[in-house]
Design an enzyme around this catalytic site. Sequence first.
Site, PDB file in Angstrom:
ATOM      1  N   GLU A  56      42.891  60.800  32.202  1.00  0.00           N
ATOM      2  CA  GLU A  56      40.785  60.245  31.996  1.00  0.00           C
ATOM      3  C   GLU A  56      40.388  58.949  32.807  1.00  0.00           C
ATOM      4  OE1 GLU A  56      40.238  58.206  28.321  1.00  0.00           O
ATOM      5  OE2 GLU A  56      41.430  59.773  27.394  1.00  0.00           O
ATOM      6  N   SER A  68      32.123  53.605  26.369  1.00  0.00           N
ATOM      7  CA  SER A  68      31.615  52.696  24.799  1.00  0.00           C
ATOM      8  C   SER A  68      31.705  51.075  24.929  1.00  0.00           C
ATOM      9  CB  SER A  68      32.843  52.817  23.887  1.00  0.00           C
ATOM     10  OG  SER A  68      33.970  52.239  24.184  1.00  0.00           O
ATOM     11  N   HIS A 101      38.754  58.781  63.584  1.00  0.00           N
ATOM     12  CA  HIS A 101      39.570  57.514  62.901  1.00  0.00           C
ATOM     13  C   HIS A 101      40.215  57.012  64.302  1.00  0.00           C
ATOM     14  CE1 HIS A 101      41.553  55.068  60.533  1.00  0.00           C
ATOM     15  NE2 HIS A 101      42.813  55.731  60.428  1.00  0.00           N
ATOM     16  N   GLN A 145      48.055  62.394  67.373  1.00  0.00           N
ATOM     17  CA  GLN A 145      47.345  62.230  68.254  1.00  0.00           C
ATOM     18  C   GLN A 145      47.968  62.445  69.783  1.00  0.00           C
ATOM     19  OE1 GLN A 145      43.673  60.482  66.608  1.00  0.00           O
ATOM     20  NE2 GLN A 145      43.712  61.298  65.217  1.00  0.00           N
TER      21      GLN A 145
END
Length: 331
Positions: A231, A252, A108, A86
């Site tokens: 997972e 769970s 940003h 940039q």
Amino acid sequence: MAKIYYDSDADLKNLAGKKVAIIGYGIQGRAHALNLRDSGIEVIIGELKGTPNYEKALEDRFEPKSADEASSQADIIMLLTQDNVQAIVYKNEIEKNLKPGNALGFAHGFNIHFRQIEPPEFVDVFMVAPKGPGALVRRMFEEGKGTPCLVAIYQEYSGKAMDIALAYAKALGGTKAGVLETSFREETETDLFGEQVVLCGGVSELIKAGFETLVEAGYQPEIAYFECLHELKLITDLIYQYGITGMRKRVSDTAEYGDLTRGPRVITPQVKMEMARILKEIQSGEFAREWILENQAGRPMFKLLEEKSYHHLIEKVGEELRKMMPWMEEK
């Protein structure tokens, strides 16, 4: 708490008659350009001829120009190239074309906050940072919705910098979701911190450490891959949609109990102390200086570490296992 702006706080008339140059037609640049154009704003694309992004701009019915030519014709110049190039693009192609009353925009704050780009006093400097990838920014706009954005003013010249920034955010669709006010400093430092200690650095090292622990204990690497990497998407998707507590209510009771009792043994006070040290490196500019010098030297450490990571067992195992997953096929 952050101040939040919505559609009623922004007026597209503040962009009326203004030409916006999008410098860099990458993932964000394309979304910005298409959304702005569909909002009735005149858009000019600055992109390197012969690159895939240049060809994509042509496909999207733009007539891309050099950054020099695009910025010379624009009233508002939005820099959407990668951080490490940039400052070079600005110095070589844009700075000479800035005129009193122009506005310079960013998604940003790195180069402004760490003074790699020092704009002249006669321009407005603002930030509009969508909190989502370009494809999502575009899709939400097409669906008549929006992606939350951050907005910040670094330099005020015209007296209308915030009006211009909010109009730009509205043209992206951001004000439909909400635009949160911040500063270049806050956005830059928190963005770097999040990437380093949680989203990229923290997560990837946690995954590898868990994988290595299972493999070293004699478990099959394929099983370790599924339990420590594959997972993860299930959990992050739940957190993304419902928050941490919401995730815990959707796994769970065994998993939740293990989370509540064992998680603090992994992320210990010592880990948090190291996070604080990393934050200080960001705040002091130490990380920015290191990264700038690394790029100036041709990225020797970056390339070495990147190459090393490619050869980790988890990458070889994952490459094979993903072949078993038809939903992973690239379209």
